[in-house]
Design a protein around this motif. Structure first.
Motif, mmCIF file in Angstrom:
data_model
loop_
_atom_site.group_PDB
_atom_site.id
_atom_site.type_symbol
_atom_site.label_atom_id
_atom_site.label_comp_id
_atom_site.label_asym_id
_atom_site.label_seq_id
_atom_site.Cartn_x
_atom_site.Cartn_y
_atom_site.Cartn_z
ATOM 1 N N SER A 103 0.824 -1.200 0.000
ATOM 2 C CA SER A 103 0.000 0.000 0.000
ATOM 3 C C SER A 103 0.864 1.258 0.000
ATOM 4 C CB SER A 103 -0.925 -0.011 1.227
ATOM 5 O OG SER A 103 -1.715 1.152 1.274
ATOM 6 N N HIS A 114 2.436 1.731 -3.341
ATOM 7 C CA HIS A 114 1.422 2.079 -4.341
ATOM 8 C C HIS A 114 0.946 3.523 -4.163
ATOM 9 C CE1 HIS A 114 -2.867 1.059 -6.032
ATOM 10 N NE2 HIS A 114 -2.199 1.868 -6.833
ATOM 11 N N MET A 115 0.466 3.812 -2.977
ATOM 12 C CA MET A 115 -0.076 5.137 -2.669
ATOM 13 C C MET A 115 0.546 5.649 -1.374
ATOM 14 S SD MET A 115 -4.100 4.916 -3.689
ATOM 15 C CE MET A 115 -4.610 4.489 -5.358
ATOM 16 N N HIS A 148 -1.909 7.418 -6.758
ATOM 17 C CA HIS A 148 -0.825 6.450 -6.885
ATOM 18 C C HIS A 148 0.462 7.137 -7.331
ATOM 19 C CE1 HIS A 148 -2.100 6.631 -11.152
ATOM 20 N NE2 HIS A 148 -0.888 6.192 -11.430
ATOM 21 N N ASP A 149 1.569 6.591 -6.842
ATOM 22 C CA ASP A 149 2.890 7.111 -7.173
ATOM 23 C C ASP A 149 3.350 6.532 -8.506
ATOM 24 O OD1 ASP A 149 5.189 8.595 -6.752
ATOM 25 O OD2 ASP A 149 6.216 6.965 -5.713
ATOM 26 N N THR A 150 4.360 7.146 -9.113
ATOM 27 C CA THR A 150 4.853 6.681 -10.412
ATOM 28 C C THR A 150 6.377 6.734 -10.466
ATOM 29 O OG1 THR A 150 4.792 8.892 -11.427
ATOM 30 C CG2 THR A 150 2.779 7.571 -11.569
ATOM 31 N N TYR A 195 -7.922 -4.402 -5.533
ATOM 32 C CA TYR A 195 -8.052 -3.542 -6.717
ATOM 33 C C TYR A 195 -8.388 -4.399 -7.937
ATOM 34 C CZ TYR A 195 -5.797 -0.007 -3.815
ATOM 35 O OH TYR A 195 -5.492 0.892 -2.813
ATOM 36 N N VAL A 209 -3.966 -2.821 -10.242
ATOM 37 C CA VAL A 209 -2.830 -3.574 -9.706
ATOM 38 C C VAL A 209 -2.689 -4.856 -10.511
ATOM 39 C CG1 VAL A 209 -1.864 -4.777 -7.710
ATOM 40 C CG2 VAL A 209 -3.118 -2.625 -7.389
ATOM 41 N N GLN A 236 -1.495 0.906 -12.292
ATOM 42 C CA GLN A 236 -0.872 1.807 -11.310
ATOM 43 C C GLN A 236 0.289 1.141 -10.573
ATOM 44 O OE1 GLN A 236 -4.012 2.949 -8.651
ATOM 45 N NE2 GLN A 236 -5.281 3.858 -10.257
ATOM 46 N N LEU A 237 0.145 -0.157 -10.326
ATOM 47 C CA LEU A 237 1.176 -0.895 -9.603
ATOM 48 C C LEU A 237 1.387 -2.240 -10.289
ATOM 49 C CD1 LEU A 237 2.976 -0.766 -7.012
ATOM 50 C CD2 LEU A 237 1.234 -2.181 -5.895
ATOM 51 N N LEU A 257 3.332 4.422 -13.487
ATOM 52 C CA LEU A 257 3.097 3.384 -12.487
ATOM 53 C C LEU A 257 4.361 3.115 -11.693
ATOM 54 C CD1 LEU A 257 3.257 -0.142 -14.107
ATOM 55 C CD2 LEU A 257 3.842 1.899 -15.362
#
Length: 331
Positions: free
Chosen positions: A40, A43-44, A51-53, A78, A91, A140-141, A175
Protein backbone atom coordinates in the motif's frame (compact mmCIF):
# COMPACT_ATOMS: atom_id res chain seq x y z
CA UNK A 1 -20.76 -18.38 20.33
CA UNK A 2 -20.62 -17.92 16.56
CA UNK A 3 -17.06 -19.26 16.51
CA UNK A 4 -18.15 -22.39 18.40
CA UNK A 5 -21.19 -22.97 16.19
CA UNK A 6 -19.10 -22.46 13.05
CA UNK A 7 -16.54 -24.95 14.30
CA UNK A 8 -19.21 -27.51 15.21
CA UNK A 9 -20.83 -27.05 11.83
CA UNK A 10 -17.52 -27.53 10.02
CA UNK A 11 -16.79 -30.65 12.07
CA UNK A 12 -20.02 -32.24 10.81
CA UNK A 13 -19.26 -31.70 7.12
CA UNK A 14 -18.26 -34.58 4.84
CA UNK A 15 -14.58 -35.57 4.99
CA UNK A 16 -13.79 -34.06 1.58
CA UNK A 17 -15.16 -30.67 2.62
CA UNK A 18 -13.24 -30.73 5.89
CA UNK A 19 -10.08 -31.56 3.96
CA UNK A 20 -10.73 -28.58 1.68
CA UNK A 21 -11.15 -26.31 4.71
CA UNK A 22 -7.75 -27.43 6.04
CA UNK A 23 -6.11 -26.94 2.66
CA UNK A 24 -7.55 -23.49 2.00
CA UNK A 25 -7.34 -22.16 5.56
CA UNK A 26 -6.43 -18.46 5.44
CA UNK A 27 -5.02 -16.76 8.51
CA UNK A 28 -4.79 -12.99 8.93
CA UNK A 29 -1.38 -12.82 10.62
CA UNK A 30 0.97 -9.93 11.29
CA UNK A 31 3.40 -10.88 8.47
CA UNK A 32 0.51 -10.67 6.02
CA UNK A 33 -0.45 -7.27 7.44
CA UNK A 34 3.17 -6.13 7.15
CA UNK A 35 3.36 -7.18 3.50
CA UNK A 36 0.05 -5.61 2.54
CA UNK A 37 0.93 -2.37 4.31
CA UNK A 38 4.25 -2.22 2.44
CA UNK A 39 2.49 -2.69 -0.90
CA UNK A 40 0.00 0.00 0.00
CA UNK A 41 2.86 2.36 0.85
CA UNK A 42 4.67 1.60 -2.41
CA UNK A 43 1.42 2.08 -4.34
CA UNK A 44 -0.08 5.14 -2.67
CA UNK A 45 2.36 6.82 -0.27
CA UNK A 46 -0.29 9.27 0.94
CA UNK A 47 -3.48 7.76 2.35
CA UNK A 48 -6.37 9.15 0.40
CA UNK A 49 -3.94 10.50 -2.20
CA UNK A 50 -3.09 9.23 -5.69
CA UNK A 51 -0.82 6.45 -6.88
CA UNK A 52 2.89 7.11 -7.17
CA UNK A 53 4.85 6.68 -10.41
CA UNK A 54 8.35 5.96 -11.65
CA UNK A 55 9.70 4.03 -8.63
CA UNK A 56 10.81 0.45 -8.06
CA UNK A 57 10.51 -1.22 -4.64
CA UNK A 58 10.99 -4.71 -3.24
CA UNK A 59 9.45 -7.15 -0.77
CA UNK A 60 11.86 -9.92 0.14
CA UNK A 61 12.03 -12.81 2.55
CA UNK A 62 12.67 -16.51 2.93
CA UNK A 63 10.50 -19.00 1.08
CA UNK A 64 6.94 -19.39 2.44
CA UNK A 65 7.03 -16.31 4.67
CA UNK A 66 3.86 -14.93 3.06
CA UNK A 67 5.22 -12.61 0.35
CA UNK A 68 3.19 -13.99 -2.55
CA UNK A 69 0.08 -14.31 -0.41
CA UNK A 70 0.35 -10.66 0.59
CA UNK A 71 0.69 -9.69 -3.08
CA UNK A 72 -2.39 -11.69 -4.03
CA UNK A 73 -4.36 -10.25 -1.12
CA UNK A 74 -3.40 -6.72 -2.10
CA UNK A 75 -4.23 -7.28 -5.78
CA UNK A 76 -7.71 -8.48 -4.78
CA UNK A 77 -8.32 -5.06 -3.24
CA UNK A 78 -8.05 -3.54 -6.72
CA UNK A 79 -9.98 -5.81 -9.11
CA UNK A 80 -10.37 -4.94 -12.81
CA UNK A 81 -13.06 -2.36 -13.49
CA UNK A 82 -14.66 -1.24 -16.76
CA UNK A 83 -13.31 2.00 -18.23
CA UNK A 84 -14.29 4.19 -21.16
CA UNK A 85 -11.85 2.43 -23.52
CA UNK A 86 -11.56 -0.99 -21.88
CA UNK A 87 -10.80 -2.72 -18.62
CA UNK A 88 -8.78 -0.79 -16.04
CA UNK A 89 -6.25 -2.95 -14.17
CA UNK A 90 -5.09 -0.87 -11.18
CA UNK A 91 -2.83 -3.57 -9.71
CA UNK A 92 -1.29 -6.19 -11.97
CA UNK A 93 0.37 -9.27 -10.46
CA UNK A 94 2.72 -11.18 -12.78
CA UNK A 95 4.62 -14.36 -11.98
CA UNK A 96 8.01 -14.32 -13.64
CA UNK A 97 9.16 -17.27 -15.74
CA UNK A 98 12.33 -18.96 -14.42
CA UNK A 99 13.51 -20.41 -17.73
CA UNK A 100 13.55 -19.57 -21.42
CA UNK A 101 15.14 -16.13 -21.43
CA UNK A 102 13.33 -12.82 -21.77
CA UNK A 103 10.57 -14.12 -24.04
CA UNK A 104 8.61 -16.02 -21.33
CA UNK A 105 8.85 -12.94 -19.08
CA UNK A 106 7.30 -10.82 -21.81
CA UNK A 107 4.66 -13.42 -22.59
CA UNK A 108 3.60 -13.72 -18.95
CA UNK A 109 3.31 -9.94 -18.75
CA UNK A 110 1.33 -9.81 -21.98
CA UNK A 111 -0.98 -12.59 -20.78
CA UNK A 112 -1.63 -10.72 -17.52
CA UNK A 113 -2.67 -7.73 -19.62
CA UNK A 114 -4.96 -9.95 -21.71
CA UNK A 115 -3.02 -9.13 -24.89
CA UNK A 116 -3.11 -11.20 -28.05
CA UNK A 117 0.34 -12.26 -29.20
CA UNK A 118 1.98 -14.33 -31.88
CA UNK A 119 5.21 -16.38 -31.93
CA UNK A 120 6.14 -14.37 -35.04
CA UNK A 121 6.11 -11.16 -33.02
CA UNK A 122 9.69 -10.29 -32.06
CA UNK A 123 10.66 -9.20 -28.55
CA UNK A 124 11.01 -5.54 -29.47
CA UNK A 125 7.48 -5.35 -30.88
CA UNK A 126 6.04 -7.35 -28.00
CA UNK A 127 7.77 -5.01 -25.52
CA UNK A 128 6.31 -1.94 -27.23
CA UNK A 129 2.85 -3.52 -27.16
CA UNK A 130 3.24 -4.23 -23.46
CA UNK A 131 4.22 -0.64 -22.74
CA UNK A 132 1.16 0.55 -24.64
CA UNK A 133 -0.96 -2.02 -22.80
CA UNK A 134 0.19 -0.80 -19.41
CA UNK A 135 -0.92 2.72 -20.34
CA UNK A 136 -4.12 1.56 -22.01
CA UNK A 137 -5.23 -0.48 -18.99
CA UNK A 138 -4.12 2.30 -16.60
CA UNK A 139 -1.95 0.01 -14.48
CA UNK A 140 -0.87 1.81 -11.31
CA UNK A 141 1.18 -0.90 -9.60
CA UNK A 142 2.97 -3.73 -11.39
CA UNK A 143 4.05 -6.59 -9.10
CA UNK A 144 6.61 -9.15 -10.29
CA UNK A 145 6.55 -12.29 -8.13
CA UNK A 146 9.50 -14.71 -7.77
CA UNK A 147 11.74 -12.02 -9.21
CA UNK A 148 14.99 -13.76 -8.21
CA UNK A 149 14.31 -16.38 -10.89
CA UNK A 150 14.84 -13.93 -13.73
CA UNK A 151 17.92 -12.29 -12.27
CA UNK A 152 19.95 -15.39 -11.46
CA UNK A 153 23.68 -14.65 -11.51
CA UNK A 154 24.13 -17.71 -13.72
CA UNK A 155 22.14 -16.02 -16.50
CA UNK A 156 23.70 -12.58 -16.83
CA UNK A 157 22.06 -11.86 -20.18
CA UNK A 158 18.54 -12.43 -18.84
CA UNK A 159 19.28 -10.24 -15.79
CA UNK A 160 20.44 -7.41 -18.04
CA UNK A 161 17.38 -7.76 -20.30
CA UNK A 162 14.92 -7.82 -17.41
CA UNK A 163 16.45 -4.78 -15.73
CA UNK A 164 16.31 -2.94 -19.06
CA UNK A 165 12.61 -3.88 -19.28
CA UNK A 166 11.99 -2.48 -15.80
CA UNK A 167 13.62 0.80 -16.74
CA UNK A 168 11.49 1.08 -19.89
CA UNK A 169 8.34 0.51 -17.84
CA UNK A 170 9.38 3.08 -15.24
CA UNK A 171 10.12 5.58 -18.01
CA UNK A 172 6.40 5.63 -18.76
CA UNK A 173 6.09 7.60 -15.50
CA UNK A 174 2.63 6.08 -15.14
CA UNK A 175 3.10 3.38 -12.49
CA UNK A 176 5.34 1.89 -9.83
CA UNK A 177 6.95 -1.56 -9.83
CA UNK A 178 7.35 -3.93 -6.89
CA UNK A 179 9.66 -6.95 -7.16
CA UNK A 180 8.93 -9.83 -4.79
CA UNK A 181 11.39 -12.61 -4.11
CA UNK A 182 13.96 -14.27 -1.91
CA UNK A 183 16.40 -12.10 0.10
CA UNK A 184 18.86 -11.91 -2.81
CA UNK A 185 16.25 -9.95 -4.76
CA UNK A 186 17.23 -6.81 -2.88
CA UNK A 187 20.90 -7.17 -3.84
CA UNK A 188 19.94 -7.85 -7.45
CA UNK A 189 18.13 -4.52 -7.62
CA UNK A 190 20.53 -2.60 -5.38
CA UNK A 191 23.44 -3.40 -7.69
CA UNK A 192 21.75 -1.45 -10.49
CA UNK A 193 22.32 2.24 -9.81
CA UNK A 194 19.78 3.28 -12.42
CA UNK A 195 17.03 1.29 -10.70
CA UNK A 196 18.05 2.50 -7.24
CA UNK A 197 17.79 6.01 -8.58
CA UNK A 198 14.11 5.38 -9.32
CA UNK A 199 12.83 6.07 -5.81
CA UNK A 200 15.74 4.96 -3.65
CA UNK A 201 14.66 1.28 -3.61
CA UNK A 202 12.19 1.16 -0.74
CA UNK A 203 11.87 -2.36 0.60
CA UNK A 204 10.28 -4.57 3.23
CA UNK A 205 11.71 -7.82 4.59
CA UNK A 206 9.25 -10.45 5.82
CA UNK A 207 11.05 -12.59 8.39
CA UNK A 208 10.09 -15.98 9.83
CA UNK A 209 8.85 -15.89 13.41
CA UNK A 210 11.59 -16.36 15.99
CA UNK A 211 11.47 -17.70 19.53
CA UNK A 212 14.00 -15.18 20.83
CA UNK A 213 11.72 -12.61 22.42
CA UNK A 214 8.47 -12.48 24.32
CA UNK A 215 6.86 -10.44 21.53
CA UNK A 216 7.81 -12.95 18.83
CA UNK A 217 6.74 -15.90 20.96
CA UNK A 218 3.36 -14.35 21.61
CA UNK A 219 2.93 -13.52 17.92
CA UNK A 220 3.66 -17.10 16.94
CA UNK A 221 1.37 -18.46 19.63
CA UNK A 222 -1.40 -16.20 18.34
CA UNK A 223 -0.75 -17.52 14.83
CA UNK A 224 -1.10 -21.11 16.08
CA UNK A 225 -4.27 -20.16 17.96
CA UNK A 226 -5.80 -18.72 14.80
CA UNK A 227 -5.02 -21.91 12.89
CA UNK A 228 -6.63 -23.86 15.73
CA UNK A 229 -9.77 -21.75 15.54
CA UNK A 230 -10.13 -22.34 11.81
CA UNK A 231 -9.63 -26.11 11.77
CA UNK A 232 -12.81 -28.17 11.21
CA UNK A 233 -12.98 -30.06 14.53
CA UNK A 234 -15.50 -30.06 17.34
CA UNK A 235 -12.90 -29.06 19.90
CA UNK A 236 -9.88 -26.79 19.77
CA UNK A 237 -6.55 -28.57 19.94
CA UNK A 238 -4.60 -26.20 22.15
CA UNK A 239 -2.12 -25.32 19.42
CA UNK A 240 -1.53 -21.87 20.90
CA UNK A 241 -0.40 -23.13 24.31
CA UNK A 242 3.20 -22.27 25.12
CA UNK A 243 4.61 -25.81 25.05
CA UNK A 244 2.76 -26.88 21.88
CA UNK A 245 3.51 -23.66 19.99
CA UNK A 246 7.22 -23.99 20.81
CA UNK A 247 7.25 -27.47 19.31
CA UNK A 248 5.36 -26.23 16.25
CA UNK A 249 7.90 -23.45 15.91
CA UNK A 250 10.70 -26.00 16.07
CA UNK A 251 9.29 -28.13 13.24
CA UNK A 252 8.31 -25.16 11.05
CA UNK A 253 11.31 -22.87 11.66
CA UNK A 254 8.74 -20.16 12.34
CA UNK A 255 7.75 -20.10 8.66
CA UNK A 256 4.01 -19.78 8.17
CA UNK A 257 3.90 -21.82 4.95
CA UNK A 258 5.69 -24.75 6.58
CA UNK A 259 3.43 -24.49 9.63
CA UNK A 260 0.31 -24.55 7.47
CA UNK A 261 1.51 -27.61 5.55
CA UNK A 262 2.38 -29.42 8.76
CA UNK A 263 -0.98 -28.71 10.39
CA UNK A 264 -2.76 -29.79 7.20
CA UNK A 265 -1.09 -33.20 7.41
CA UNK A 266 -1.82 -33.55 11.13
CA UNK A 267 -5.41 -32.44 10.58
CA UNK A 268 -5.93 -35.01 7.83
CA UNK A 269 -4.72 -37.74 10.17
CA UNK A 270 -7.16 -36.55 12.84
CA UNK A 271 -10.07 -36.59 10.36
CA UNK A 272 -9.14 -40.12 9.28
CA UNK A 273 -9.18 -41.24 12.93
CA UNK A 274 -12.56 -39.61 13.57
CA UNK A 275 -11.11 -37.54 16.41
CA UNK A 276 -12.71 -34.44 17.87
CA UNK A 277 -9.42 -32.55 17.70
CA UNK A 278 -5.79 -32.95 16.64
CA UNK A 279 -3.78 -34.92 19.19
CA UNK A 280 -0.10 -35.14 19.96
CA UNK A 281 -0.13 -38.54 18.29
CA UNK A 282 -1.25 -36.93 15.04
CA UNK A 283 1.43 -34.24 15.34
CA UNK A 284 4.04 -36.91 16.03
CA UNK A 285 2.97 -38.93 13.00
CA UNK A 286 2.98 -35.83 10.80
CA UNK A 287 6.52 -35.00 11.90
CA UNK A 288 7.72 -38.59 11.41
CA UNK A 289 6.57 -38.32 7.80
CA UNK A 290 8.69 -35.22 7.08
CA UNK A 291 11.71 -35.48 9.37
CA UNK A 292 15.07 -35.83 7.60
CA UNK A 293 16.59 -39.31 7.23
CA UNK A 294 18.54 -40.54 10.27
CA UNK A 295 16.74 -38.01 12.47
CA UNK A 296 15.69 -39.69 15.70
CA UNK A 297 14.25 -36.88 17.81
CA UNK A 298 10.53 -36.21 17.53
CA UNK A 299 9.38 -33.16 19.55
CA UNK A 300 5.89 -34.61 20.00
CA UNK A 301 7.19 -37.90 21.44
CA UNK A 302 10.57 -37.35 23.01
CA UNK A 303 11.71 -35.39 26.02
CA UNK A 304 11.84 -31.77 24.88
CA UNK A 305 15.05 -31.20 26.78
CA UNK A 306 16.78 -33.69 24.48
CA UNK A 307 16.13 -31.74 21.27
CA UNK A 308 19.27 -31.47 19.11
CA UNK A 309 19.36 -27.68 18.74
CA UNK A 310 19.37 -24.99 21.38
CA UNK A 311 16.24 -22.83 21.66
CA UNK A 312 14.66 -20.86 24.46
CA UNK A 313 13.34 -23.32 27.02
CA UNK A 314 9.90 -23.27 28.54
CA UNK A 315 9.21 -24.96 31.85
CA UNK A 316 7.54 -28.31 31.17
CA UNK A 317 5.75 -30.55 33.58
CA UNK A 318 6.82 -34.18 33.84
CA UNK A 319 3.50 -35.18 32.34
CA UNK A 320 4.31 -33.25 29.18
CA UNK A 321 7.26 -35.56 28.51
CA UNK A 322 4.91 -38.42 27.64
CA UNK A 323 3.26 -36.89 24.62
CA UNK A 324 2.72 -39.56 22.00
CA UNK A 325 -0.73 -40.62 23.18
CA UNK A 326 -1.95 -37.40 24.68
CA UNK A 327 -4.34 -34.89 23.22
CA UNK A 328 -2.93 -31.49 22.40
CA UNK A 329 -6.03 -29.96 23.87
CA UNK A 330 -5.14 -31.32 27.27
CA UNK A 331 -1.41 -30.53 27.23
Amino acid sequence: MDEISDRLGAAQLPAAERQAILKKLIINHDRLVEGVEALSRFHMPVKGGIHDTGCVSAIVGDSRTGKSFAASAYARRYPPVPGEKGMILPVLLVETAPTGGLRPVLENLANALGMLQSPRMNNALLTNNILEGLRYHQVQLLIFDEFQDVCDSRNVRLAVDVKRLLRKILNLDALNIVCIGLPETYEILANDKQLVGRGGLQHAHLHPYTWDSQEERMSFRLLCEKFDEGMPFQEKSGLGSASVAQRLHWVSDGIIGKLKNFLFQAGCLAINDGCEHVTFEHLAMAYSAIKPPKTIFNPFVDDWSQRPTEQSDLPLSSAQHALSKRSVAHA
